[in-house]
Design an enzyme around this catalytic site. Structure first.
Site, short mmCIF file in Angstrom:
data_model
loop_
_atom_site.label_atom_id
_atom_site.label_comp_id
_atom_site.label_asym_id
_atom_site.label_seq_id
_atom_site.Cartn_x
_atom_site.Cartn_y
_atom_site.Cartn_z
N LYS A 136 -5.27 -99.80 94.49
CA LYS A 136 -4.02 -99.98 93.75
C LYS A 136 -2.84 -99.28 94.44
CE LYS A 136 -6.56 -100.42 89.41
NZ LYS A 136 -7.19 -99.66 88.33
N ASP B 12 -11.05 -97.60 93.69
CA ASP B 12 -10.22 -98.47 92.86
C ASP B 12 -8.76 -97.99 92.88
OD1 ASP B 12 -9.99 -100.53 90.52
OD2 ASP B 12 -9.17 -98.68 89.69
N GLY C 241 -15.51 -100.40 78.29
CA GLY C 241 -15.10 -101.54 79.12
C GLY C 241 -14.01 -101.25 80.14
N1 HSE Z 1 -11.82 -99.73 86.44
C1 HSE Z 1 -10.42 -99.82 86.32
C2 HSE Z 1 -9.92 -98.56 85.63
C3 HSE Z 1 -10.05 -101.03 85.51
O1 HSE Z 1 -10.74 -97.77 85.14
O2 HSE Z 1 -8.74 -98.31 85.61
C4 HSE Z 1 -8.65 -101.48 85.69
O3 HSE Z 1 -8.34 -101.79 87.01
#
Ligand code: HSE
Length: 429
Positions: free
Chosen positions: A206, A202, A188
């Site tokens: 951030k 991603d 997850g």
């Molecule tokens: N997909 C993201 C990760 C989830 O693997 O860090 C949290 O932002």
């Protein structure tokens, strides 16, 4: 006692975590903070499938988010849908209706920052987004509150759990890339579209948010240099491992003495002794270098239901505390407009691997080209293992300008002993 009416939109991994912690710690939150959280409504396109937690019967379930927008008792809309389509509509409509917003949606904040924060400033409401970066690690508050009086010079972080999990399993357990990714999805951590993780996007969302908060500049998502882990070779993890390095996907935001900023995400080799080298599996860590505090390190779970839910609840509490005066809440203020340093101008150490014919003069030609570009070699390793008369030749460099490394690689690729372009991985000390 401040009573705060809350609606959750998107009842998935994080939403269930929020409900679970709320059920267990409502009283603790009330006693500790003086905020009474009243979960009024949960919105989801699927309200029939039972989740692992069962909200109390007084929580209203609906598939229609408009009910929440129209409800005068909802002070905070918690957006846990993700993406930049419906989520943007929801956030805009919520703000326009005079609601505060709490969100974990880094893609929305990074890609639609002007729309979202522009509207927030206009309506004078609060957007809490602690959960958008590094999950449960309170890094937004650290940058905006704890270090508010300091000058942040650099932020380097492992801010994507999925890629850190994959790189750890490849390096320590010899798992192949696909097996490690599948496991991360089962656990997850991965985004609904895992190319956001693997491609580095991603992490770019951030680091763009964190760096902008640190330097008070616009969130420069479209100017972040992004390389993911999709082209990483297991052999480089192994060779670099033999040399005392570990491979991590780092997000880096840095400001130099002439006020140029760097925003980049790429695989990076760290010496085994580096503080971030010990961050394994799905864990995240952010290293901040600031003028007065010096180096500080923040470590924890950057993904997952309950860790991320703690950050969402912290934002709900924070909004609850500042309901009478939104000016007291955490703010994103973009008042600087720094130039972004082109990648060719950055300086780094480099790991380079060439696939070359095993013949006389190769090393001297390569080192001659390096000398022309002012690149100083730090180490050379040639493995004896031959594949069709080619051998891997691995060099590390001292600090060099990236444009010189790229030019040297262009030249070396064209030489007749080269089989393909050299592999380049940046090293951070
Ligand atoms: N997909 C993201 C990760 C989830 O693997 O860090 C949290 O932002």
């Amino acid at each position: 006692m401040a009573k705060v009416g809350v609606a959750i939109v998107g009842f998935g991994v994080i939403g269930t975590g929020v409900v679970e912690i709320l059920q267990k710690n409502r009283e603790l939150i009330r006693n500790r903070t003086g905020v009474e959280i009243d979960l009024k409504t949960i919105v989801d396109i699927d309200i029939m499938t039972p989740r692992r937690v069962k909200p109390s019967p007084d929580v209203h379930f609906t598939t229609d988010y408009k009910e929440v927008i129209a409800d005068p008792e909802v002070d905070i809309v918690v957006e846990l849908v993700g993406g930049t389509g419906f989520a943007l509509n929801l956030v805009e409509e919520s703000l326009r209706a005079g609601k505060n917003v709490v969100t974990a949606n880094k893609a929305l904040l990074a890609e639609k920052s002007e729309a979202v924060f522009g509207l927030r400033n206009k309506v004078g409401k609060v957007i809490g987004f602690e959960a958008s970066v590094a999950g449960g690690i309170p890094i937004i508050r650290t940058v905006t509150n704890a270090l508010a009086a300091d000058n942040i010079k650099a932020i380097c972080g492992i801010v994507n759990g999925t890629t850190n999990y994959i790189l750890t399993k490849m390096s320590e357990e010899n798992w192949d890339f696909q097996t490690a990714l599948k496991k991360a999805q089962e656990l997850g951590f991965a985004e609904a579209d895992p190319t956001l993780d693997i491609g580095g996007f991603d992490a770019a969302h951030k680091i763009a948010i964190l760096g902008a908060l640190a330097f008070n500049c616009p969130i420069p998502y479209d100017k972040v240099y992004v390389e993911g882990i999709d082209k990483v070779n297991l052999c480089d993890i192994k060779y670099a491992g033999e040399m005392g390095y570990v491979l991590k996907l780092l997000g880096i935001a840095r400001i130099d003495d002439s006020d140029q900023v760097e925003f980049r995400v790429h695989p990076t080799l760290l010496p085994n002794k580096h503080q971030l080298a010990a961050v394994r599996n799905e864990f995240n860590a952010v290293l901040i270098d600031s003028r007065y505090l010096g180096t500080s390190l923040y470590y924890g779970r950057g993904a997952g239901s309950l860790p991320t839910a703690t950050a969402v609840l912290a934002d709900i509490i924070s909004v609850g505390r500042s309901l009478d005066n939104p000016e007291r809440s955490v703010k994103y203020n973009s008042f600087n407009n720094y130039a972004i340093k082109p990648m060719g101008e950055i300086e780094s150490r480099y790991y380079l691997r060439f696939n070359v014919a095993d013949q006389v003069g190769v090393l001297s030609k390569i080192s001659g080209i390096f000398a022309e570009y002012n690149i100083s070699i730090s180490s050379v390793v040639q493995h004896e293992m031959k594949i069709e008369n080619n051998v891997p030749l691995i060099l590390t460099t001292h600090l060099a300008k990236e444009k010189n490394i790229t030019s040297a690689l262009d030249r070396i690729e064209k030489l007749d002993f080269s089989n393909g372009r050299g592999i380049m991985i940046r090293i951070m000390e």
